[in-house]
Enzyme design. Structure first.
Site, short mmCIF file in Angstrom:
data_model
loop_
_atom_site.label_atom_id
_atom_site.label_comp_id
_atom_site.label_asym_id
_atom_site.label_seq_id
_atom_site.Cartn_x
_atom_site.Cartn_y
_atom_site.Cartn_z
N HIS A 100 -46.29 -41.73 6.13
CA HIS A 100 -45.10 -41.48 5.00
C HIS A 100 -45.67 -42.05 3.66
O HIS A 100 -47.63 -41.68 3.99
CB HIS A 100 -44.71 -43.18 4.72
N GLU A 172 -40.47 -34.46 3.13
CA GLU A 172 -40.74 -35.27 1.98
C GLU A 172 -41.83 -35.03 0.63
O GLU A 172 -43.26 -35.25 1.23
CB GLU A 172 -41.23 -37.13 2.29
P1 13P Z 1 -36.47 -41.73 -2.83
O1 13P Z 1 -35.43 -40.90 -2.49
O2 13P Z 1 -36.40 -43.39 -3.59
O3 13P Z 1 -37.00 -40.43 -3.40
O4 13P Z 1 -37.55 -42.22 -1.61
C1 13P Z 1 -37.85 -41.02 -0.21
C2 13P Z 1 -38.41 -41.92 0.68
O5 13P Z 1 -40.08 -42.50 -0.10
C3 13P Z 1 -37.84 -42.08 1.79
O6 13P Z 1 -38.89 -42.62 3.08
#
Ligand code: 13P
Length: 270
Positions: A100, A172
């Protein structure tokens, strides 16, 4: 495209929610989504370590898959503060999230370490959810694609095509995550999802690589979820803040599910 026929929707609760809050959240989410067949959707939640056993006991795994936010890559040893795959197996976990952005950037984890975790998770029959994403600086330098290809190639080093049948990927972008994040436009996200799809196909072959679910995460909210899920290369959404209230999560699920199915139907028709 067997695995990608259904939508993937999940939330990572980060360092929020006590056991009591996690259990209440899961029970409510389960209740609200009872009528939706799990043949249509893979619903998952990634809560904090200390909540996992109670979390698993609170809802059936056929309704909501659960995973851990991180994992050490050894079964046991002198690794103070780490959690082993045996402990996560004991807690009844199915998924292990690896890499992550907060692990990579706040805790300085490297691509090589993420690779060890992916391999260890596979050896212990978990579904690794490998998270990848470029920083704002890397995007500005025009090297986002190279960075993502590197994260994927190192992260999946030594993974066989057979093993790849159980992995999931989340894109992400670091600049899109959290309270200070700016959500990626649906066009940009889709373009990057295509780069990821091509890299996976190159790595594991068109059939297996082409079937790995790739989810988008980073400031997904009720306003942008619709546009994102309509994009051809986005197979699901990995949501933080907007999914931490079960009623809000349920309403996003109900918005995106029919749009996703309409998209797949159209694709099948051409
Ligand atoms: P947010 O949707 O709060 O930006 O977080 C996304 C995330 O890190 C999911 O792992």
């Amino acid at each position: 495209m067997e695995r990608r026929k259904k939508i993937y929707l999940g939330t990572n609760t980060k360092m929020y929610k006590t056991t009591e809050q996690t259990v209440a959240f899961l029970k409510r989410l389960n209740e609200l989504t009872q009528d939706i067949s799990r043949d249509r959707m893979e619903l998952f939640v990634i809560p904090s370590y200390t909540t996992l056993t109670a979390a698993r006991e609170s809802v059936p795994r056929e309704s909501i898959l659960l995973g851990a936010q991180n994992m050490g890559w050894e079964e046991q040893g002198q690794f103070t503060g780490e959690i082993s795959p045996l402990m996560l197996r004991e807690a009844g976990m199915d998924i292990v999230m690896v890499g992550h952005s907060e692990r990579r950037h706040v805790f300085r984890e490297t691509d090589a370490e993420e690779n060890k975790k992916v391999l260890c998770a596979l050896q212990h029959a978990f579904r690794p959810l490998l998270c990848v994403g470029e920083t704002a600086e890397e995007k500005d330098f025009g090297i986002a694609e190279e960075v993502l290809r590197t994260q994927l190639k190192v992260g999946f080093h030594g993974v066989t095509p057979e093993q790849a049948k159980t992995v999931w990927v989340a894109y992400e972008p670091v600049w899109a995550i959290g309270v200070n994040g700016v959500p990626a436009s649906k066009e940009y996200a889709d373009h990057i999802h295509k780069v990821i799809r091509d890299t996976l196909a190159e790595r594991f072959g068109a059939e297996i690589g082409g079937d790995i679910p790739v989810l988008y995460g980073g400031s997904v909210n009720p306003q942008n979820a619709e546009g994102l899920i309509r994009m051809p290369y986005i197979d699901g959404l990995f949501i933080g803040r907007s999914a931490w209230d079960a009623d809000n999560f349920n309403s996003i699920i109900r918005t995106v599910l029919p749009l996703f199915e309409e998209k797949r139907k159209k694709e099948a028709a051409v």
